[in-house]
Motif scaffolding. Structure first.
Motif, mmCIF file in Angstrom:
data_model
loop_
_atom_site.group_PDB
_atom_site.id
_atom_site.type_symbol
_atom_site.label_atom_id
_atom_site.label_comp_id
_atom_site.label_asym_id
_atom_site.label_seq_id
_atom_site.Cartn_x
_atom_site.Cartn_y
_atom_site.Cartn_z
ATOM 1 N N ILE A 1 0.827 -1.211 0.000
ATOM 2 C CA ILE A 1 0.000 0.000 0.000
ATOM 3 C C ILE A 1 0.857 1.255 0.000
ATOM 4 C CG2 ILE A 1 -1.654 1.341 1.365
ATOM 5 C CD1 ILE A 1 -2.821 -1.329 2.336
ATOM 6 N N VAL A 2 1.918 1.242 0.794
ATOM 7 C CA VAL A 2 2.743 2.445 0.978
ATOM 8 C C VAL A 2 3.765 2.622 -0.141
ATOM 9 C CG1 VAL A 2 4.429 3.553 2.492
ATOM 10 C CG2 VAL A 2 2.439 2.413 3.478
ATOM 11 N N LEU A 3 4.387 1.530 -0.582
ATOM 12 C CA LEU A 3 5.574 1.639 -1.432
ATOM 13 C C LEU A 3 5.320 1.484 -2.933
ATOM 14 C CD1 LEU A 3 8.066 -0.418 0.788
ATOM 15 C CD2 LEU A 3 7.879 2.071 0.599
ATOM 16 N N ILE A 4 4.254 0.782 -3.300
ATOM 17 C CA ILE A 4 4.010 0.581 -4.733
ATOM 18 C C ILE A 4 3.032 1.636 -5.228
ATOM 19 C CG2 ILE A 4 3.065 -0.990 -6.476
ATOM 20 C CD1 ILE A 4 4.056 -3.307 -4.886
ATOM 21 N N LYS A 5 3.395 2.300 -6.305
ATOM 22 C CA LYS A 5 2.540 3.343 -6.858
ATOM 23 C C LYS A 5 1.468 2.734 -7.755
ATOM 24 C CE LYS A 5 5.810 7.175 -6.652
ATOM 25 N NZ LYS A 5 6.458 8.269 -7.399
ATOM 26 N N GLU A 6 0.318 3.368 -7.741
ATOM 27 C CA GLU A 6 -0.787 2.900 -8.574
ATOM 28 C C GLU A 6 -0.453 3.150 -10.039
ATOM 29 O OE1 GLU A 6 -3.739 0.698 -8.776
ATOM 30 O OE2 GLU A 6 -3.805 1.685 -6.834
ATOM 31 N N PRO A 7 -0.546 2.122 -10.883
ATOM 32 C CA PRO A 7 -0.248 2.323 -12.303
ATOM 33 C C PRO A 7 -1.367 3.101 -12.987
ATOM 34 C CG PRO A 7 -1.074 0.114 -11.956
ATOM 35 C CD PRO A 7 -0.950 0.741 -10.590
ATOM 36 N N PRO A 8 -1.072 3.749 -14.117
ATOM 37 C CA PRO A 8 -2.142 4.435 -14.853
ATOM 38 C C PRO A 8 -3.169 3.448 -15.359
ATOM 39 C CG PRO A 8 -0.119 4.328 -16.146
ATOM 40 C CD PRO A 8 0.232 3.871 -14.772
ATOM 41 N N LYS A 9 -4.418 3.877 -15.393
ATOM 42 C CA LYS A 9 -5.482 2.981 -15.829
ATOM 43 C C LYS A 9 -5.370 2.713 -17.320
ATOM 44 C CE LYS A 9 -9.120 3.675 -12.404
ATOM 45 N NZ LYS A 9 -10.537 4.010 -12.189
ATOM 46 N N GLY A 10 -5.508 1.453 -17.674
ATOM 47 C CA GLY A 10 -5.482 1.082 -19.078
ATOM 48 C C GLY A 10 -6.880 1.065 -19.659
ATOM 49 N N ALA A 11 -6.964 0.676 -20.909
ATOM 50 C CA ALA A 11 -8.272 0.579 -21.559
ATOM 51 C C ALA A 11 -9.093 -0.532 -20.910
ATOM 52 C CB ALA A 11 -8.086 0.306 -23.049
#
Length: 505
Positions: free
Chosen positions: A192-202
């Motif tokens: 939760i703290v260390l991994i960034k949310e990736p951009p949403k794909g199609a």
């Protein structure tokens, strides 16, 4: 067909942020595999404490394996649909919840149900974590990163018996699950703290038909492999399961061919480097599972070694794998796959073959040395073989490739255990018959005069012990065959267009 395309470029994070996120991924993968490897040693105590039978309590392992195999095909789709961070958190949460329920199990049925729930989460953690490594790490660090990641995959099963033995001896079987909960919760917090949310794909449409066929194929095949020894390989039940698995695979290939967003991307196997990678790494997995499965049997059932001492004897092999994997990953980034894989596979094959000389009097020091070199060989070749295949697929297909390769390796490992179990039992029975027939009348009279009235019982025990030892030795010999067979495949990684200088990927 692109066979040299590498993974997608990582996000623009600092090296420190990437490696901290990488540690969170490793921790999640490690706790999932460790929990599963702790259970094997505890089967006898689980049978007694829960008033169950050996065949029924084996479902504590079988249920987890089946749930893992069934859920793996959904990994690629969910990673695209909700993002790898959310899906990893969800998988770890389901795994943790199932493991927590195991602590409070009051019967074999409740424990099996809890393990199935844990398997639904734990099954996707390994393929998903491999995908995330490719998403967040730079291309030039992929080999070393996967080498470190592989420590969780290979070292945890070897460490498990040692830790399990201590926990059972000092506490009880519930602590096999208790010790995993804090680690799993910490892994969730780190993700939760260390991994960034990736951009949403199609937004992609779920391939329901493909998932049902893939789940049916994997589930029936794994069930047949795990139940064949007890139910009989020629029984209607097992033959029927293989029949369903085969036709599910046929229809899966037909349905998924040409589909835009399939659950299992069959087109990946048109990439010869990816296909060779899956084949060779599956062979290595079969050899690895053979040693992991046979070594404890030899030590505990033939040499009467305690579970704790068994784990200590097997520990150098785990340490050797853990030490060599990051080194192999770094060498892979510099010199490529061929020299590393040839050396590692040759060492692993020779050491596994050497184990067929085991006898009841084999010294533990000799066994530790052979297993340690064997662990070094596996640590050198296993992750580079997986990495070269993943590097050969297009960036947008990394998630699908991870799903497919992990599913094939899971089935290969289960197949190895099923085949080796059947072989060990049949060879033990054959050796027992041959040894019994070799005892002459004069020999029997001599034994009777030497051992007294208990000569028959003592002789029968010695025959059983010797036959069991020979059966395991024969099985080790067979388990080295897929390792030796994988060596010629390595030369296929040499690029035909660029010549010998193009060995490095």
């Amino acid at each position: 067909m692109a066979d040299t395309v590498v993974a997608a470029a990582p996000p623009a994070d600092s090296p420190r942020e990437r490696w901290l996120a990488f540690i969170a991924i490793i921790l999640g993968a490690f706790v999932a595999i460790l929990n599963n490897s702790l259970i094997n040693v505890a089967i006898p105590q689980l049978t007694t404490d829960l008033g169950s039978t050996t065949s029924r309590i084996q479902w504590v392992i079988t249920g987890y394996t089946l749930a893992s195999g069934i859920i793996v095909p959904i990994t690629g789709f969910m990673e695209q649909r909700i993002g790898y961070k959310k899906f990893l958190i969800a998988a770890l949460s389901v795994f943790t919840l199932g493991t927590a329920f195991c602590i409070f199990a009051w019967s074999d049925s409740s424990l099996i149900a809890a393990r199935i729930l844990a398997g639904l989460g734990g099954g996707v953690i390994m393929p998903l974590s491999m995908t995330i490594v490719y998403k967040i790490m730079p291309r030039e660090q992929i080999g070393m990163a996967l080498g470190i990641w592989g420590v969780a995959a290979m070292a945890a099963p070897a460490i498990g018996p040692t830790l399990s033995g201590y926990l059972i001896e000092w506490f009880n079987w519930r602590f096999l699950f208790i010790v995993c909960i804090p680690v799993a919760l910490f892994a969730i917090l780190m993700v939760i703290v260390l991994i960034k949310e990736p951009p949403k794909g199609a937004r992609v449409k779920f391939d329901l038909a493909g998932f049902l066929l893939a789940a049916t194929c994997a589930g029936t095949l794994l069930y047949a492999l795990s139940s064949g020894s007890s139910d009989g390989w020629s029984s209607f039940k097992i033959v029927g399961l293989f029949f369903v698995a085969f036709w599910s695979l046929v229809f899966l290939i037909f349905v998924e061919s040409g589909k835009d967003n399939p659950v299992i991307d069959i087109s990946l196997f048109k990439n010869y480097k990816f296909t060779i990678s899956v084949i060779t790494s599956s062979f290595v997995m079969m050899g690895l599972y053979g040693g992991t499965f046979l070594s404890p049997l030899f030590l505990q059932n033939i040499q009467s070694v305690s579970p704790v001492h068994t784990g200590i004897i097997l520990l150098p092999q785990a340490i050797a794998m853990a030490v060599m994997m990051p080194i192999a990953g770094k060498l892979f980034d510099k010199i490529g796959i061929v020299p590393i894989a040839l050396f590692g596979l040759t060492l692993t094959s020779l050491m596994t073959y050497h184990l067929h000389t085991l006898t009841p009097d084999t010294s533990h020091l000799w066994l530790q040395v052979v297993l340690m070199f064997r662990g070094m060989g596996i640590g050198i070749c296993m992750m580079p073989l997986s990495t070269v295949g993943m590097n050969a697929v297009a960036p947008e297909k990394v998630g699908k490739a991870s799903t497919a390769s992990n599913l094939v390796r899971t089935i290969a490992g289960s197949m190895a255990i099923a085949i080796l179990t059947f072989l060990m039992q049949s060879r033990t029975a054959l050796h027992s018959q041959q040894i019994s027939e070799s005892i002459t009348l004069d020999g029997a009279q001599s034994l009777q005069s030497t051992l007294g009235s208990s000569w028959a019982t003592i002789t029968s025990g010695l025959i059983t012990l010797d036959a069991y030892s020979r059966g395991i030795a024969d099985t080790f010999l067979v388990s080295s065959i897929p390792l030796f067979c994988s060596i010629p495949f390595i030369f296929l990684f040499i690029s035909r267009r660029k010549g010998v200088k193009a060995i490095k990927e």
